[in-house]
Motif scaffolding. Structure first.
Motif, PDB file in Angstrom:
ATOM      1  N   GLN A 252      -1.164   1.980   8.960  1.00 28.91           N
ATOM      2  CA  GLN A 252      -2.618   2.139   8.840  1.00 28.91           C
ATOM      3  C   GLN A 252      -2.985   2.932   7.592  1.00 28.91           C
ATOM      4  OE1 GLN A 252      -4.567   5.081   9.095  1.00 28.91           O
ATOM      5  NE2 GLN A 252      -2.781   6.380   9.480  1.00 28.91           N
TER       6      GLN A 252
ATOM      7  N   TYR B 227      -4.156   1.755  24.355  1.00 29.46           N
ATOM      8  CA  TYR B 227      -4.485   0.602  25.196  1.00 29.46           C
ATOM      9  C   TYR B 227      -4.720  -0.661  24.359  1.00 29.46           C
ATOM     10  CZ  TYR B 227      -9.027   2.490  23.832  1.00 29.46           C
ATOM     11  OH  TYR B 227     -10.070   2.985  23.102  1.00 29.46           O
ATOM     12  N   LEU B 228      -4.626  -0.504  23.028  1.00 27.09           N
ATOM     13  CA  LEU B 228      -4.733  -1.678  22.155  1.00 27.09           C
ATOM     14  C   LEU B 228      -3.349  -2.005  21.597  1.00 27.09           C
ATOM     15  CD1 LEU B 228      -7.885  -0.789  19.973  1.00 27.09           C
ATOM     16  CD2 LEU B 228      -7.806  -2.314  21.943  1.00 27.09           C
TER      17      LEU B 228
ATOM     18  N   GLN C 200      -8.766  -2.500  13.652  1.00 25.65           N
ATOM     19  CA  GLN C 200      -9.826  -1.491  13.721  1.00 25.65           C
ATOM     20  C   GLN C 200     -10.036  -0.851  12.349  1.00 25.65           C
ATOM     21  OE1 GLN C 200     -11.548   0.502  16.449  1.00 25.65           O
ATOM     22  NE2 GLN C 200     -11.368  -1.375  17.607  1.00 25.65           N
ATOM     23  N   TYR C 201      -8.917  -0.394  11.747  1.00 23.97           N
ATOM     24  CA  TYR C 201      -9.046   0.309  10.472  1.00 23.97           C
ATOM     25  C   TYR C 201      -9.408  -0.654   9.345  1.00 23.97           C
ATOM     26  CZ  TYR C 201      -7.016   3.854  13.384  1.00 23.97           C
ATOM     27  OH  TYR C 201      -6.804   4.720  14.409  1.00 23.97           O
ATOM     28  N   ALA C 202      -8.929  -1.896   9.450  1.00 22.54           N
ATOM     29  CA  ALA C 202      -9.258  -2.881   8.420  1.00 22.54           C
ATOM     30  C   ALA C 202     -10.761  -3.175   8.419  1.00 22.54           C
ATOM     31  CB  ALA C 202      -8.465  -4.168   8.655  1.00 22.54           C
ATOM     32  N   ARG C 203     -11.360  -3.214   9.618  1.00 25.57           N
ATOM     33  CA  ARG C 203     -12.792  -3.506   9.727  1.00 25.57           C
ATOM     34  C   ARG C 203     -13.648  -2.409   9.102  1.00 25.57           C
ATOM     35  NH1 ARG C 203     -11.855  -4.505  15.022  1.00 25.57           N
ATOM     36  NH2 ARG C 203     -11.158  -6.642  15.234  1.00 25.57           N
ATOM     37  N   MET C 204     -13.069  -1.228   8.956  1.00 29.36           N
ATOM     38  CA  MET C 204     -13.856  -0.136   8.400  1.00 29.36           C
ATOM     39  C   MET C 204     -13.874  -0.154   6.870  1.00 29.36           C
ATOM     40  SD  MET C 204     -12.997   2.940  11.041  1.00 29.36           S
ATOM     41  CE  MET C 204     -14.498   3.868  10.690  1.00 29.36           C
ATOM     42  N   ARG C 205     -13.236  -1.164   6.289  1.00 29.38           N
ATOM     43  CA  ARG C 205     -13.232  -1.291   4.835  1.00 29.38           C
ATOM     44  C   ARG C 205     -13.548  -2.732   4.479  1.00 29.38           C
ATOM     45  NH1 ARG C 205     -10.322   3.010   2.475  1.00 29.38           N
ATOM     46  NH2 ARG C 205     -10.707   1.873   0.577  1.00 29.38           N
ATOM     47  N   SER C 206     -13.898  -2.948   3.203  1.00 26.50           N
ATOM     48  CA  SER C 206     -14.195  -4.326   2.799  1.00 26.50           C
ATOM     49  C   SER C 206     -13.019  -4.937   2.046  1.00 26.50           C
ATOM     50  CB  SER C 206     -15.454  -4.342   1.936  1.00 26.50           C
ATOM     51  OG  SER C 206     -15.351  -3.349   0.946  1.00 26.50           O
TER      52      SER C 206
ATOM     53  N   GLU D 117      -1.872   9.412  16.094  1.00 28.23           N
ATOM     54  CA  GLU D 117      -2.362   8.992  17.398  1.00 28.23           C
ATOM     55  C   GLU D 117      -3.240   7.761  17.262  1.00 28.23           C
ATOM     56  OE1 GLU D 117      -3.056  12.625  16.991  1.00 28.23           O
ATOM     57  OE2 GLU D 117      -1.894  13.503  18.639  1.00 28.23           O
ATOM     58  N   MET D 118      -2.877   6.719  17.980  1.00 21.51           N
ATOM     59  CA  MET D 118      -3.601   5.450  17.921  1.00 21.51           C
ATOM     60  C   MET D 118      -4.151   5.121  19.309  1.00 21.51           C
ATOM     61  SD  MET D 118      -2.954   4.237  14.839  1.00 21.51           S
ATOM     62  CE  MET D 118      -1.760   3.595  13.745  1.00 21.51           C
ATOM     63  N   TYR D 119      -4.939   4.051  19.384  1.00 18.86           N
ATOM     64  CA  TYR D 119      -5.473   3.639  20.681  1.00 18.86           C
ATOM     65  C   TYR D 119      -4.358   2.973  21.464  1.00 18.86           C
ATOM     66  CZ  TYR D 119      -9.623   4.728  18.119  1.00 18.86           C
ATOM     67  OH  TYR D 119     -10.545   5.386  17.356  1.00 18.86           O
TER      68      TYR D 119
ATOM     69  N   ALA E 234      -3.907   8.384   5.139  1.00 16.65           N
ATOM     70  CA  ALA E 234      -3.287   9.616   5.638  1.00 16.65           C
ATOM     71  C   ALA E 234      -2.822   9.507   7.079  1.00 16.65           C
ATOM     72  CB  ALA E 234      -4.269  10.781   5.510  1.00 16.65           C
TER      73      ALA E 234
END
Lengths: 259, 316
Positions: free
Chosen positions: B161, B107-108, B116-122, B103-105, B97
Motif C-alpha cells: 500500500q 475483514y477485507l 481502498q487506497y488506490a481509490r483515494m488517488r487518481s 494495520e489494515m481492514y 508510509a
C-alpha cells in the motif's frame, strides 16, 4: 484531485463488507415481513395506513443500528489502528470525516427504506388499501396516509440527531462502546430530563434537545407536549444543536494528534 | 535528467541534489514533556536513509509528524519542498508510509484493501495494483481476507500500500519487526531495488543497529529526542581499510616473532592489516609450520560506534 465520491464509496464498502451489517438488514427484513402478518391476525379490519403507523413504532431499530455503525465508522478506525493509513493520503481530514458522515446518512436511508418499503408492500397485500375506519390519528393530519408520511419524516429527524450525536462521541472519545452507550443512555434519559426540567414550568427546559426531539408531538398539538413550544421553535433549536454537534466533531477530528 | 544515484556515485557528497525531506528545528512537546528537541536534518534523495535510536528516543513521533498524523509544536518539515503543516496534500502526495504496524481492514481481502487506497488517488491503475502485488510476492493470497494473513504477509501488504502510487519518499517505521531472517533479507533486497529502479528515497527507522548497517546508505542517530550524529555507511571500502584481524593459532609467541608484529589478546593473535595482508600472513604462518585454526577480520560495526557515541547502556 480524485473524486470525493470515491471516498464515500470506500466507506460504503467498509460498512457493507461486515457480517454485522447483513445481520442488521436481515433483522429489519424479518420485522418488515412478519409484523404486518401479525397485525393481520390480531386486529380486525384495519387498513394499510394503520398498519404502517404501527410499523413506525419500530423506528428505534434503524436508529440503534445506525448509531452502532456511525460510532464504529470513526472509533473503529482508531481502535484497529487503520486511521493512520487512512489519514496519510492526499485528502484533508475534513473530507475524510465528511465522507464517513455521508456514508452513514446513506446507511440510515437504506435501513428506513428497507423497513418501510417492505412493510408497505406487505401491508398492501394483507390489508384494504382504501384506508380502514378513520381513527383519531387520521383526523389529526387529514388522513392516515398523511399522518404516516409526516410521522416518518419526523422520526428520520430524530434518528439523524441521535446518529450525529454518536458520531460526535466517536470523534471525541475514539471509543466505540462508550459512544454507543452514551447515545443510548441519552435516548432513555430524555424523558427523565424533561420530567425534571419540565419546559412548561422552567424556561430553560424548552431549550433542551429532549424537549424538541420527536417532532411528531406537533401532529397532536400545535404547542407540543408541553404547550410552550412550536414546530418552528423546535426545528430552530434542533438545527442549533445539529450545527454545534457537527462543528465539534470536525474540529476535534481535524486537530487531533493521531498516535 | 541525470539519475540521482549516478550523481551520488560520482561525488559521494552529502549535499547533492535537493534534500527530499528537510527538518527545520522541529520541536514536539506533549504536555510538559519534550519528545523531540530541535531536530534539524536533511535527507538526501535516492538513498536508503536510516533513522536510528533506542526505543523511546522519538523515532515514531518524528515519523508521525512527517506524515501529518501529529502536529509540530515548533519548526517545520518539508517533503519535496512542501511544508507538511501548511501544504499537507501536496507534501503527502509524494509519500508512502507504514507507521508502526501496518494495520489494515482485516475483514477485507488484501486486494480490497489496496483498492481502498488506490481509490483515494487518481494515479493508481488496476495494472499498477497487480504489478505491486506481484512485486511483493502476494499474488497467491491477495484475494484472501487479511485476518488470515501471517505477520510477514501483513508487512508485505503494508509495503504494497505504501509503494502503490510510486512515492518519491517511502517511510517505514521499524519494518523488520516480526519478520523472520528470510523476510528481513527480502525486505532489504526490495528496498535496494526500489531505490535503484524508481529512484525512491527510503526513510527507515529502527533500533536494530546491525540491520540498519546492512540496509542503509546513511544513518541519522537520535537519542532522547536529539540528533547526535549523521554518517555515511560504506560497505565497499573494506578492501582498502586496515582492520584488526584475529588469528587463532597454536604457537602465538612464535607467530609474533615470525611476523615481527601483532599482539596477544584473549589468547589470540591480533594483527592490523588489509585484505591482501591477511592472505599473506596466513601463507607465512603455514609455511613456518604454525597451525592456523581460524581467521576473523574484526569489522568495527555500527553497533560498536553507536555504543561508543552514546556511552553504551542506553541501547535496548
Amino acid at each position: 484531485m480524485s473524486n470525493f465520491f470515491r471516498l464515500v464509496h470506500n466507506e460504503n464498502i467498509k460498512i457493507h463488507a461486515r457480517t454485522r451489517t447483513w445481520i442488521m438488514l436481515g433483522i429489519l427484513l424479518l420485522v418488515a415481513i412478519l409484523m404486518p402478518v401479525l397485525f393481520h391476525f390480531i386486529s380486525d379490519g384495519i387498513g394499510v395506513w394503520s398498519s404502517m403507523n404501527t410499523m413506525l413504532q419500530f423506528w428505534f431499530l434503524p436508529t440503534v443500528f445506525s448509531i452502532a455503525v456511525a460510532a464504529d465508522s470513526v472509533a473503529g478506525e482508531f481502535s484497529r489502528g487503520t486511521i493512520k493509513l487512512l489519514l496519510i493520503r492526499p485528502w484533508s481530514r475534513i473530507n475524510i470525516l465528511l465522507s464517513k458522515y455521508v456514508s452513514i446518512l446513506l446507511f440510515i436511508l437504506t435501513l428506513y427504506a428497507l423497513l418501510m418499503l417492505v412493510s408497505l408492500g406487505m401491508s398492501a397485500l394483507l390489508f384494504d388499501t382504501s384506508s380502514g375506519p378513520s381513527d383519531i390519528l387520521g383526523e389529526l393530519a387529514g388522513s392516515l396516509a398523511d399522518y404516516f408520511w409526516w410521522a416518518l419524516l419526523y422520526r428520520l429527524v430524530d434518528t439523524l440527531m441521535y446518529v450525529t450525536m454518536a458520531f460526535m462521541f466517536a470523534s471525541l472519545f475514539r471509543s466505540n462502546s462508550l459512544s454507543v452507550a452514551l447515545t443510548i443512555v441519552l435516548i432513555f434519559m430524555g424523558s427523565l430530563v424533561t420530567l425534571l426540567a419540565n419546559p412548561s414550568q422552567y424556561e430553560i427546559g424548552r431549550y433542551l434537545i429532549f424537549a424538541n426531539l420527536n417532532l411528531g408531538q406537533y401532529l397532536a398539538s400545535d404547542t407540543g407536549n408541553y404547550g410552550v413550544t412550536t414546530l418552528g421553535f423546535s426545528i430552530a433549536v434542533l438545527a442549533v444543536y445539529y450545527v454545534v454537534f457537527l462543528a465539534l466533531t470536525f474540529w476535534v477530528f481535524r486537530k487531533r494528534d493521531v498516535a | 535528467m541525470e539519475s540521482i544515484s549516478d550523481k551520488i556515485a560520482q561525488t559521494n557528497d552529502d549535499n547533492v541534489g535537493q534534500p527530499i525531506v528537510r527538518f527545520k528545528n522541529v520541536v514536539k512537546k506533549i504536555g510538559r514533556k519534550t519528545i523531540i528537541e530541535g531536530l534539524t536534518l536533511d535527507v538526501p534523495p535516492g538513498q536508503v536513509f536510516g533513522f536510528l535510536g533506542p526505543n523511546g528516543s522519538g523515532k515514531t513521533t518524528t515519523i508521525r509528524m512527517m506524515t501529518g498524523l501529529m502536529k509540530l509544536t515548533a519548526g517545520d518539515i518539508a517533503v519535496g519542498g512542501h511544508s507538511i503543516a501548511r501544504n499537507f496534500e501536496q507534501a503527502i502526495t509524494q509519500v508512502g508510509a507504514i507507521v508502526e504496524n501496518p494495520e489494515m481492514y482485516s475483514y477485507l481481502s488484501g486486494y480490497a484493501n489496496l483498492r481502498q487506497y488506490a481509490r483515494m488517488r487518481s494515479d493508481v491503475s488496476k495494472e499498477r495494483i497487480d504489478e505491486v502485488v506481484r512485486f511483493m510476492g502476494l499474488q497467491h493470497r491477495i484475494h484472501d481476507k487479511v485476518s488470515t494473513y501471517s505477520l510477514g504477509m501483513r508487512q508485505r501488504l503494508g509495503v504494497a500500500q505504501a509503494i502503490l502510487h510510486r512515492p518519491k519518499l517511502l517511510i517505514l517505521d521499524e519494518p523488520t519487526n516480526g519478520l523472520d531472517p528470510q523476510g528481513i533479507r527480502e525486505l532489504r533486497d526490495y528496498l535496494r531495488e526500489l531505490t535503484r529502479r524508481e529512484g525512491t528515497t527510503v526513510f527507515v527507522s529502527s533500533h536494530l543497529l546491525s540491520e540498519m548497517e546492512l540496509m542503509c546508505d546513511s544513518v541519522a542517530i537520535i537519542q532522547a529526542g536529539k540528533l547526535i550524529d549523521v554518517r555515511q555507511l560504506n560497505a565497499e571500502s573494506d578492501a582498502e581499510t586496515l582492520l584488526e584481524t584475529i588469528f587463532d593459532v597454536e604457537q602465538i609467541e612464535e607467530a609474533i616473532a615470525l611476523l615481527e608484529g601483532g599482539e596477544i589478546r584473549d589468547g589470540r593473535l591480533v594483527v592490523r592489516t588489509n585484505r591482501e595482508g591477511i592472505a599473506e600472513i596466513n601463507a607465512r604462518l603455514v609455511q613456518a609450520g604454525i597451525a592456523v585454526y581460524g581467521i576473523r577480520p574484526q569489522k568495527r560495526s555500527l553497533e560498536d560506534q553507536f555504543l561508543e557515541m552514546t556511552g553504551g547502556g542506553q541501547i535496548v
